[in-house]
Write an enzyme that holds these catalytic residues in place. Sequence first.
Site, PDB file in Angstrom:
ATOM      1  N   CYS A 165       0.804  -1.223   0.000  1.00  0.00           N
ATOM      2  CA  CYS A 165       0.000   0.000   0.000  1.00  0.00           C
ATOM      3  C   CYS A 165       0.839   1.276   0.000  1.00  0.00           C
ATOM      4  O   CYS A 165       0.291   2.364  -0.202  1.00  0.00           O
ATOM      5  CB  CYS A 165      -0.934   0.001   1.201  1.00  0.00           C
ATOM      6  N   HIS A 222      12.546   1.178   4.966  1.00  0.00           N
ATOM      7  CA  HIS A 222      12.328  -0.237   4.643  1.00  0.00           C
ATOM      8  C   HIS A 222      12.898  -1.094   5.769  1.00  0.00           C
ATOM      9  O   HIS A 222      14.084  -1.009   6.085  1.00  0.00           O
ATOM     10  CB  HIS A 222      13.019  -0.579   3.314  1.00  0.00           C
ATOM     11  N   HIS A 243      -1.919  19.812   6.903  1.00  0.00           N
ATOM     12  CA  HIS A 243      -2.801  18.710   6.506  1.00  0.00           C
ATOM     13  C   HIS A 243      -2.053  17.383   6.563  1.00  0.00           C
ATOM     14  O   HIS A 243      -0.853  17.315   6.266  1.00  0.00           O
ATOM     15  CB  HIS A 243      -3.347  18.940   5.097  1.00  0.00           C
ATOM     16  N   HIS A 261      -2.538   6.926   5.297  1.00  0.00           N
ATOM     17  CA  HIS A 261      -3.080   5.803   4.535  1.00  0.00           C
ATOM     18  C   HIS A 261      -4.274   5.177   5.250  1.00  0.00           C
ATOM     19  O   HIS A 261      -4.176   4.766   6.410  1.00  0.00           O
ATOM     20  CB  HIS A 261      -1.989   4.751   4.321  1.00  0.00           C
ATOM     21  N   HIS A 280     -14.332   5.508   5.281  1.00  0.00           N
ATOM     22  CA  HIS A 280     -15.781   5.305   5.342  1.00  0.00           C
ATOM     23  C   HIS A 280     -16.416   5.275   3.957  1.00  0.00           C
ATOM     24  O   HIS A 280     -17.245   4.416   3.660  1.00  0.00           O
ATOM     25  CB  HIS A 280     -16.413   6.424   6.182  1.00  0.00           C
TER      26      HIS A 280
END
Length: 517
Positions: A249, A328, A412, A416, A445
């Site tokens: 992702c 990583h 802001h 994820h 949502h």
Amino acid sequence: MDGAGVSRVSGGGNGGGGSVGVQIRQTRMLPDFLQSVNLKYVKLGYHYLISNLLTLCLFPLAVVISVQASQTNPEDLRQLWIHLQYNLVSIIICSAILVFGLTVYVMTRPRPVYLVDFSCYLPPDHLKAPFTRFMEHSRLTGDFDDSALEFQRKILERSGLGEHTYLPEAMHHVPPRISMAAAREEAEQVMFGALDNLFANANVNPKDIGILVVNCSLFNPTPSLSAMIVNKYKLRGNIRSFNLGGMGCSAGVIAVDLAKDMLLVHRNTYAVVVSTENITQNWYFGNKKAMLIPNCLFRVGGSAVLLSNKSRDKRRAKYRLVHVVRTHRGADDKAFHCVYQEQDDTGRTGVSLSKDLMAIAGETLKTNITTLGPLVLPISEQILFFMTLVVKKLFNRKVKPYIPDFKLAFEHFCIHAGGRAVIDELEKNLQLLPVHVEASRMTLHRFGNTSSSSIWYELAYIEAKGRMRRGNRVWQIAFGSGFKCNSAIWEALRNVKPSKNSPWEDCIEKYPVTLSY
């Protein structure tokens, strides 16, 4: 619960005991409240003092210079001119060195990378998957036992997903029509839908695209997804195309980083980054609970981002890429296996999520922000962090680690939307306010976990709410298998309005909604 506790304490006395109990509690709360308010203003004052320390130090010097300059007469200026004439060679040499240094700086500095526009795919209404239909189709497949069905129902209720998320066409049939052709169809609908809207909004000819990066973890056919895009839009023959697979992702930020590096090498061109995931061939039809969670969370979605290194695009671009920081932890075995595609005991393939996932995500985030902090935090926060570290190391004291206030660096946050637990954990660890995680919660949502494209649905939400102002900074945070945590920092170049056909266009007035878990 607090109210019940007060009534129990006061209930043992006479008739006036109840009011006394409440009064005692209010008296105790007042100093704590005042202390927190005072601490807040002390820290705010410290931040402004340190941030403007250079200005405060230079102001007296500027006053002295101004006073001295006001006392200068024409004779002083004539003497200065004579002095310069006698040192003409030195002046010429210094000027030449200065010009040479400026020329080298201008020629070698990295060219800025601009985000001209981006687009998120909005699936058609007939692909919506309300909870009742999801559970009914799961039952009718006959692959899940009662325990697995009940587990999925509970996950859905607590997931933070709404009733209007989307599943691919193949999953709306009973039994599901799982095939390579159906998976290709899903990929084409998502990628081409996002790209069509992007090219129309940005008014860009597809043949002007010089760099193409596509990321999709679990569906990697031959020819590749990037080749499908080249074929569809008849992109030019010398395009530099890349297809990233299996990177989870967080691959959307990795794709942006790759496109950025390519734009630094190849000048005066456009780069397109397409981020998606494919569900059709990756649905799990077994009963292992750790592998059932992705069925409940992942939904259809995708994004397309147009980047440019052309100086003339600065006027129309929305954002400028400031930093990309990648972490990583694949060298650690636990981290490597916490999100793992495998077969269960019956030979059915799925993605297994480890119970250690949240702890590993927290450690990976800590490593990521340790690198990111010095790049973005104001000097006031860096001093506090450094002092805490010094006290802990030198004096061996059990000092609570200082958590920098990232709200001073960013307006802001696009976290994820991997699940409610991910958002809750980051809100707590980064000490964010509900408004800072609103975009992430509402994206989860409305669209569910759309994998690497979720951070773009969140940015689209912020734009649709009209909150993005010139100079605002955005922190996109993504987690992925491997295990990875990647951050991208953007700066708004203008007051950003939502692009045409935004995924929130038809429903933004309904949000934010109240969530009940």
